[in-house]
Design an enzyme around this catalytic site. Structure first.
Site, PDB file in Angstrom:
ATOM      1  N   GLY A   9       6.085 -11.238  10.131  1.00 56.55           N
ATOM      2  CA  GLY A   9       4.955 -10.327   9.898  1.00 56.55           C
ATOM      3  C   GLY A   9       4.166 -10.762   8.669  1.00 56.55           C
ATOM      4  O   GLY A   9       4.539 -11.715   7.961  1.00 56.55           O
ATOM      5  N   GLY A  12       6.079 -10.201   5.205  1.00 54.72           N
ATOM      6  CA  GLY A  12       7.194 -11.160   5.147  1.00 54.72           C
ATOM      7  C   GLY A  12       6.674 -12.576   4.921  1.00 54.72           C
ATOM      8  O   GLY A  12       7.284 -13.357   4.168  1.00 54.72           O
ATOM      9  N   ASN A 105       6.992   0.753   5.022  1.00 56.07           N
ATOM     10  CA  ASN A 105       6.138   1.912   4.742  1.00 56.07           C
ATOM     11  C   ASN A 105       6.852   3.176   5.184  1.00 56.07           C
ATOM     12  O   ASN A 105       7.881   3.124   5.847  1.00 56.07           O
ATOM     13  CB  ASN A 105       4.836   1.809   5.543  1.00 56.07           C
ATOM     14  CG  ASN A 105       3.888   0.806   4.932  1.00 56.07           C
ATOM     15  OD1 ASN A 105       3.880   0.588   3.732  1.00 56.07           O
ATOM     16  ND2 ASN A 105       3.076   0.193   5.779  1.00 56.07           N
ATOM     17  N   ALA A 131      -2.383  -7.682   3.496  1.00 56.13           N
ATOM     18  CA  ALA A 131      -2.332  -8.891   4.322  1.00 56.13           C
ATOM     19  C   ALA A 131      -2.363  -8.500   5.786  1.00 56.13           C
ATOM     20  O   ALA A 131      -1.941  -7.405   6.150  1.00 56.13           O
ATOM     21  CB  ALA A 131      -1.053  -9.671   4.032  1.00 56.13           C
ATOM     22  N   LYS A 179       3.412   6.665  -2.299  1.00 56.57           N
ATOM     23  CA  LYS A 179       2.666   5.818  -1.358  1.00 56.57           C
ATOM     24  C   LYS A 179       2.488   6.540  -0.028  1.00 56.57           C
ATOM     25  O   LYS A 179       1.406   6.511   0.565  1.00 56.57           O
ATOM     26  CB  LYS A 179       3.376   4.471  -1.170  1.00 56.57           C
ATOM     27  CG  LYS A 179       2.596   3.575  -0.225  1.00 56.57           C
ATOM     28  CD  LYS A 179       2.932   2.116  -0.368  1.00 56.57           C
ATOM     29  CE  LYS A 179       1.878   1.281   0.347  1.00 56.57           C
ATOM     30  NZ  LYS A 179       2.335   0.560   1.468  1.00 56.57           N
ATOM     31  N   ASN A 183      -0.895   7.382   1.954  1.00 59.25           N
ATOM     32  CA  ASN A 183      -1.090   6.887   3.329  1.00 59.25           C
ATOM     33  C   ASN A 183      -1.391   8.036   4.300  1.00 59.25           C
ATOM     34  O   ASN A 183      -2.184   7.877   5.226  1.00 59.25           O
ATOM     35  CB  ASN A 183       0.137   6.112   3.811  1.00 59.25           C
ATOM     36  CG  ASN A 183       0.249   4.749   3.171  1.00 59.25           C
ATOM     37  OD1 ASN A 183       1.329   4.253   2.947  1.00 59.25           O
ATOM     38  ND2 ASN A 183      -0.867   4.128   2.850  1.00 59.25           N
ATOM     39  N   SER A 249      -3.561  -0.194   7.629  1.00 53.88           N
ATOM     40  CA  SER A 249      -2.567  -0.729   8.560  1.00 53.88           C
ATOM     41  C   SER A 249      -2.562   0.075   9.862  1.00 53.88           C
ATOM     42  O   SER A 249      -2.390  -0.482  10.945  1.00 53.88           O
ATOM     43  CB  SER A 249      -1.183  -0.725   7.907  1.00 53.88           C
ATOM     44  OG  SER A 249      -0.893   0.567   7.424  1.00 53.88           O
TER      45      SER A 249
HETATM   46  O1  KPL Z   1      -1.259   1.151   2.343  1.00 54.73           O
HETATM   47  C1  KPL Z   1      -2.311   1.159   2.919  1.00 54.73           C
HETATM   48  C2  KPL Z   1      -2.296   0.893   4.376  1.00 54.73           C
HETATM   49  O2  KPL Z   1      -3.298   0.440   4.909  1.00 54.73           O
HETATM   50  O3  KPL Z   1      -1.244   1.133   4.983  1.00 54.73           O
HETATM   51  C3  KPL Z   1      -3.569   1.519   2.160  1.00 54.73           C
HETATM   52  C4  KPL Z   1      -3.205   1.929   0.751  1.00 54.73           C
HETATM   53  C5  KPL Z   1      -4.286   2.662   2.839  1.00 54.73           C
HETATM   54  C6  KPL Z   1      -4.469   0.331   2.012  1.00 54.73           C
HETATM   55  O4  KPL Z   1      -5.107  -0.038   3.175  1.00 54.73           O
END
Ligand code: KPL
Length: 298
Positions: A9, A12, A105, A131, A179, A183, A249
């Site tokens: 990914g 990674g 996440n 990324a 975080k 999100n 993401s």
């Molecule tokens: O962590 C993010 C994600 O896209 O999952 C943010 C902080 C919103 C940055 O794009």
């Protein structure tokens, strides 16, 4: 040192590049023989693109069954919903005191892993690196962020970070929570409205949803006894501004017809809200909407 990395990914791959720059050996663990063959056919290397720079990272790749030396250092940079199965799939190959770094996440899976695999040297990391993949083994590095790492079990403290460049924290649980809270407020709005992070306040409707999401999460934090220094809405505004041109993401997953992590983001809030007896209707609406959302692949 040899680092085993689950999958190929985007996050990674960034770490594979960093390990390679430190002269460490990298072994990717891919799911299928076909993926291993594809990787070999592409020259057994990952490609990292950063603006006009292109670097290549030579790696060995195999499926789990082909691993014949004990894994001492394992990085799990998978989607939240894949992490548990990822560890289980390599468990028979782990050295007794293997160092395992879980870089995912969402909220909740980390605690389940901590409970189930406490015999290992388990570390959890949270990154703001940006990324994305633009081809099977090619990653575009969009932003260099900060990676924080620490243990969830406070009895198992560490003195140095096994990831060069990642900062040690003794409050990784707070970092992970902070975080996920951000999100929850950014990702579903971008995915529903097909917009970049910078546009989440662009209409009254979007702004209203962000306000409500933040309010519900702060009410949950109050019920859980989580104290915050900065109002969540202020943090959301800051991150949305800093990452204004990013496609989140979740938006990327929806756009590419992939499963999203919403169950571990807004879904985690909904589950905790139920447990702590508070209301989270907007988080529930985001969970349901995203689960039903599929955009044609483009
Ligand atoms: O962590 C993010 C994600 O896209 O999952 C943010 C902080 C919103 C940055 O794009």
């Amino acid at each position: 040192m040899t680092w085993h990395i689950i999958g190929a990914g985007a996050i990674g791959s960034l770490w594979a590049d960093r390990f390679h720059q430190q002269g460490e050996e990298i072994r990717l663990i891919l799911r299928t023989e076909a993926q291993v063959q594809h990787f070999k056919d592409q020259g057994s290397r990952l490609v990292i693109e950063e603006q006009s720079n292109v670097s290549t990272v030579p790696c060995f790749a195999s499926t789990t069954s082909e691993i014949n030396t004990p894994i001492t250092h394992l990085l799990i940079p998978t989607k939240a919903f894949d992490a548990m199965d990822a560890i289980k799939s390599v468990q028979s190959k782990l050295a007794p005191a293997a160092t395992i770094i879980v870089m995912i996440n969402g909220y909740g899976v980390q605690q389940q892993i901590e409970k189930q695999f406490s015999q290992y040297n388990l570390l959890f990391a949270s990154t703001t690196d940006g990324a994305y993949k633009n081809a099977p083994f090619t990653t575009v590095k969009a932003a260099t962020g900060t990676t924080l790492i620490g243990t969830l079990s406070h009895s198992n403290s560490i003195k140095t970070s096994p990831l060069t460049g990642a900062k040690l924290t003794d409050a990784i649980d707070e970092v992970i929570w902070k975080k996920v809270a951000i999100n929850c407020c950014i990702n579903p709005i971008t995915a529903i409205h097909d917009c970049e992070n910078g546009a989440i306040f662009a209409t009254g409707e979007r702004a209203q949803s962000v306000f409500q999401l933040a309010e519900e999460i702060e009410a949950l934090e109050h019920a859980m006894g989580i104290k915050r220094q900065t109002p969540l809405l202020q943090e959301v505004e800051q991150v949305a501004e800093l990452t204004a041109n990013n496609r989140s993401s979740m938006l990327q997953d929806v756009t590419n017809g992939r499963r999203t992590e919403v169950e571990h983001i807004n879904g985690a809030i909904v589950a905790l809200a139920k447990e702590f007896g508070v209301e989270a209707p907007c988080n529930l609406e985001m969970l349901n909407t995203i689960q039903n959302l599929t955009r044609p692949v483009r």
